[in-house]
Design an enzyme around this catalytic site. Structure first.
Site, PDB file in Angstrom:
ATOM      1  N   ASP A  42       1.063  40.649 -15.800  1.00  0.00           N
ATOM      2  CA  ASP A  42       1.100  42.087 -16.094  1.00  0.00           C
ATOM      3  C   ASP A  42      -0.195  42.543 -16.771  1.00  0.00           C
ATOM      4  O   ASP A  42      -1.070  41.717 -17.053  1.00  0.00           O
ATOM      5  CB  ASP A  42       2.336  42.441 -16.944  1.00  0.00           C
ATOM      6  CG  ASP A  42       2.435  41.601 -18.211  1.00  0.00           C
ATOM      7  OD1 ASP A  42       1.515  40.810 -18.496  1.00  0.00           O
ATOM      8  OD2 ASP A  42       3.444  41.728 -18.919  1.00  0.00           O
ATOM      9  N   GLU A  63      10.925  46.537 -18.135  1.00  0.00           N
ATOM     10  CA  GLU A  63      11.503  46.994 -19.400  1.00  0.00           C
ATOM     11  C   GLU A  63      13.005  47.293 -19.225  1.00  0.00           C
ATOM     12  O   GLU A  63      13.457  47.632 -18.124  1.00  0.00           O
ATOM     13  CB  GLU A  63      10.800  48.289 -19.839  1.00  0.00           C
ATOM     14  CG  GLU A  63       9.295  48.161 -20.070  1.00  0.00           C
ATOM     15  CD  GLU A  63       8.932  47.579 -21.430  1.00  0.00           C
ATOM     16  OE1 GLU A  63       9.691  46.762 -21.975  1.00  0.00           O
ATOM     17  OE2 GLU A  63       7.851  47.952 -21.949  1.00  0.00           O
ATOM     18  N   ASN A 119      12.473  43.150 -27.003  1.00  0.00           N
ATOM     19  CA  ASN A 119      13.500  44.038 -26.425  1.00  0.00           C
ATOM     20  C   ASN A 119      14.123  43.439 -25.166  1.00  0.00           C
ATOM     21  O   ASN A 119      14.837  44.119 -24.452  1.00  0.00           O
ATOM     22  CB  ASN A 119      12.903  45.420 -26.104  1.00  0.00           C
ATOM     23  CG  ASN A 119      11.823  45.341 -25.029  1.00  0.00           C
ATOM     24  OD1 ASN A 119      11.449  44.262 -24.575  1.00  0.00           O
ATOM     25  ND2 ASN A 119      11.329  46.496 -24.609  1.00  0.00           N
ATOM     26  N   LYS A 126      13.029  36.370 -32.318  1.00  0.00           N
ATOM     27  CA  LYS A 126      13.622  36.348 -30.970  1.00  0.00           C
ATOM     28  C   LYS A 126      15.074  35.870 -30.985  1.00  0.00           C
ATOM     29  O   LYS A 126      15.694  35.761 -29.931  1.00  0.00           O
ATOM     30  CB  LYS A 126      12.812  35.432 -30.050  1.00  0.00           C
ATOM     31  CG  LYS A 126      11.354  35.792 -29.900  1.00  0.00           C
ATOM     32  CD  LYS A 126      11.164  37.011 -29.015  1.00  0.00           C
ATOM     33  CE  LYS A 126       9.732  37.482 -28.981  1.00  0.00           C
ATOM     34  NZ  LYS A 126       8.824  36.593 -28.316  1.00  0.00           N
ATOM     35  N   GLY A 179       7.557  40.395 -18.595  1.00  0.00           N
ATOM     36  CA  GLY A 179       6.402  41.185 -18.189  1.00  0.00           C
ATOM     37  C   GLY A 179       6.653  42.599 -18.688  1.00  0.00           C
ATOM     38  O   GLY A 179       7.109  42.807 -19.819  1.00  0.00           O
ATOM     39  N   GLY A 217       1.717  36.025 -27.742  1.00  0.00           N
ATOM     40  CA  GLY A 217       1.552  34.941 -28.717  1.00  0.00           C
ATOM     41  C   GLY A 217       2.195  33.637 -28.263  1.00  0.00           C
ATOM     42  O   GLY A 217       1.652  32.545 -28.504  1.00  0.00           O
ATOM     43  N   THR A 218       3.334  33.726 -27.594  1.00  0.00           N
ATOM     44  CA  THR A 218       4.111  32.515 -27.367  1.00  0.00           C
ATOM     45  C   THR A 218       3.419  31.471 -26.481  1.00  0.00           C
ATOM     46  O   THR A 218       3.453  30.287 -26.808  1.00  0.00           O
ATOM     47  CB  THR A 218       5.497  32.876 -26.785  1.00  0.00           C
ATOM     48  OG1 THR A 218       6.012  33.989 -27.513  1.00  0.00           O
ATOM     49  CG2 THR A 218       6.445  31.708 -26.916  1.00  0.00           C
ATOM     50  N   HIS A 245      12.443  42.313 -22.522  1.00  0.00           N
ATOM     51  CA  HIS A 245      11.690  42.508 -21.273  1.00  0.00           C
ATOM     52  C   HIS A 245      11.081  41.200 -20.773  1.00  0.00           C
ATOM     53  O   HIS A 245      10.896  40.242 -21.529  1.00  0.00           O
ATOM     54  CB  HIS A 245      10.625  43.616 -21.421  1.00  0.00           C
ATOM     55  CG  HIS A 245       9.430  43.248 -22.228  1.00  0.00           C
ATOM     56  ND1 HIS A 245       8.552  44.173 -22.737  1.00  0.00           N
ATOM     57  CD2 HIS A 245       8.924  42.055 -22.647  1.00  0.00           C
ATOM     58  CE1 HIS A 245       7.581  43.586 -23.387  1.00  0.00           C
ATOM     59  NE2 HIS A 245       7.785  42.306 -23.352  1.00  0.00           N
ATOM     60  N   THR A 299       1.125  36.609 -20.975  1.00  0.00           N
ATOM     61  CA  THR A 299       0.209  36.604 -22.128  1.00  0.00           C
ATOM     62  C   THR A 299       1.066  36.744 -23.402  1.00  0.00           C
ATOM     63  O   THR A 299       2.254  36.484 -23.373  1.00  0.00           O
ATOM     64  CB  THR A 299      -0.829  37.734 -21.994  1.00  0.00           C
ATOM     65  OG1 THR A 299      -0.130  38.969 -21.821  1.00  0.00           O
ATOM     66  CG2 THR A 299      -1.743  37.508 -20.801  1.00  0.00           C
TER      67      THR A 299
HETATM   68  P1  PGA Z   1       5.092  37.333 -27.513  1.00  0.00           P
HETATM   69  O1  PGA Z   1       5.343  38.440 -26.430  1.00  0.00           O
HETATM   70  O2  PGA Z   1       4.939  36.051 -26.803  1.00  0.00           O
HETATM   71  O3  PGA Z   1       3.834  37.755 -28.210  1.00  0.00           O
HETATM   72  O4  PGA Z   1       6.277  37.323 -28.432  1.00  0.00           O
HETATM   73  C1  PGA Z   1       6.317  38.275 -25.449  1.00  0.00           C
HETATM   74  C2  PGA Z   1       6.539  39.572 -24.754  1.00  0.00           C
HETATM   75  O5  PGA Z   1       6.503  40.637 -25.403  1.00  0.00           O
HETATM   76  O6  PGA Z   1       6.790  39.552 -23.543  1.00  0.00           O
END
Ligand code: PGA
Length: 249
Positions: A63, A139, A132, A196, A136, A34-35, A134, A32
Site C-alpha cells: 500500500d 479499512e 482498527n 493490538k 493494508g 513498525g511490526t 485494517h 510497512t
Molecule cells: P504497525 O502498523 O505495524 O506500525 O503497528 C500496522 C498497520 O497499521 O497496518
C-alpha cells in the site's frame, strides 16, 4: 506464540527463508509499519550471509500514502527502499511499488492490477494488523473491495506513527484489495505489542465481518499468525483455543 518481539521476528524470518529455499523466484507482498521492521532486518542479515538467497525474488508493495511527495521519507516506497530493496540490491525491474502522487490514482490502481495479473499471484504476503483491524488500507466499513483501489483513510490510519515525520498529510490511500491478499499462497500476519491485544482477541473469535478486515483471513487456508505475548495479553485470550478455533498456528 512468541515470547517477545525479537523472537517473533526470528521465527518469522526463519519461515520466510524456508519459503524462499523452496521457491527462490517467489513474489512477496510487503507491508510497512513498525511490526515487520525486525523481520526485514533479519532478511538483510540473511542476505549478507548468502547473497544468492533473494536474488530471484520479486516484490510488491502492499500500500501507499496517497498525496505525499514521491521523495517524502514517510512513503511506504521509501520505507522499503531503505530497509529492504537497497540492502538486498533489488533492481527496479523486480519491484512493483505505488506512486504516492499519481496523476490519476485510478489509473495507478489499474497499472498495479495489470502488473499482478502478469506476475502474480503473490506467493508470500507479509501483513501487519492495524489498530482498527485494517489490512493494508482495506479499512473497516460496510464493504470491502477486492482489487487494487483508492481508499478513504480512517482517522486511526492518519495517526499512524509512520506519518509523524511526513511533510504533508496524505489525502487518500492506495492499496491492494482483499482479493489479492486472499489469493496469496501463504500469508504471514505479524502482531506485536499490547496495543493490538483487543484486535487479537477479536480475531480469535473467528467471526467474519467487513468492519474488521483482518477477520477475512479466516477464509484463507494458509495464514500463520506471528503473535507475541503482549499482543496476546488480554486476560481471556488463550492461544491454544485460537489455534483450535481458527486453524491458525
Ligand atoms: P504497525 O502498523 O505495524 O506500525 O503497528 C500496522 C498497520 O497499521 O497496518
Amino acid at each position: 506464540m512468541s515470547r517477545d518481539y525479537e523472537s517473533l521476528s526470528d521465527t518469522a524470518a526463519d519461515r520466510f527463508v524456508d519459503e524462499f529455499r523452496q521457491k527462490p523466484e517467489s513474489l512477496v507482498g510487503l507491508a510497512t509499519g513498525g511490526t515487520p521492521e525486525g523481520l526485514y532486518q533479519r532478511l538483510v542479515a540473511r542476505h549478507r550471509a548468502d547473497p544468492t538467497l533473494f536474488s530471484q525474488a520479486r516484490w510488491i508493495v502492499l500500500d501507499e500514502w496517497g498525496g505525499l511527495e514521491e521523495d517524502d521519507p514517510a512513503t511506504c516506497g521509501h520505507y522499503l527502499q531503505t530497509r529492504l530493496f537497497e540492502p538486498l540490491n533489488v533492481g527496479p525491474g523486480r519491484i512493483c511499488r505505488w506512486s504516492s502522487q499519481p496523476f490519476n490514482p485510478q489509473e495507478e490502481c489499474r497499472r498495479v492490477e495489470k502488473w499482478l495479473a502478469d506476475e502474480g499471484p503473490i506467493d508470500l504476503q507479509v501483513l501487519g494488523l492495524g489498530k482498527n483491524g485494517h489490512l493494508g488500507f482495506n479499512e473497516p466499513g460496510r464493504e470491502l473491495i477486492a482489487g487494487p483501489h483508492v481508499a478513504t483513510l480512517t482517522e486511526e490510519s492518519l495517526t499512524h506513527a509512520m506519518l509523524s515525520t511526513a511533510r504533508s498529510r496524505p489525502t487518500f490511500g492506495l492499496t491492494l484489495g482483499m482479493g489479492e491478499i486472499l489469493r496469496s499462497r501463504q500469508i504471514l500476519l505479524l502482531v506485536s505489542g499490547g496495543a493490538k491485544s483487543q484486535q487479537v482477541l477479536r480475531l480469535a473469535s473467528g467471526n467474519i465481518t467487513s468492519e474488521f478486515p483482518a477477520s477475512l483471513l479466516h477464509c484463507h487456508g494458509a495464514v500463520t499468525v506471528y503473535c507475541d505475548l503482549e499482543a496476546a495479553s488480554v486476560t481471556s485470550f488463550d492461544a491454544s483455543a485460537m489455534a483450535t478455533a481458527t486453524g491458525f498456528l
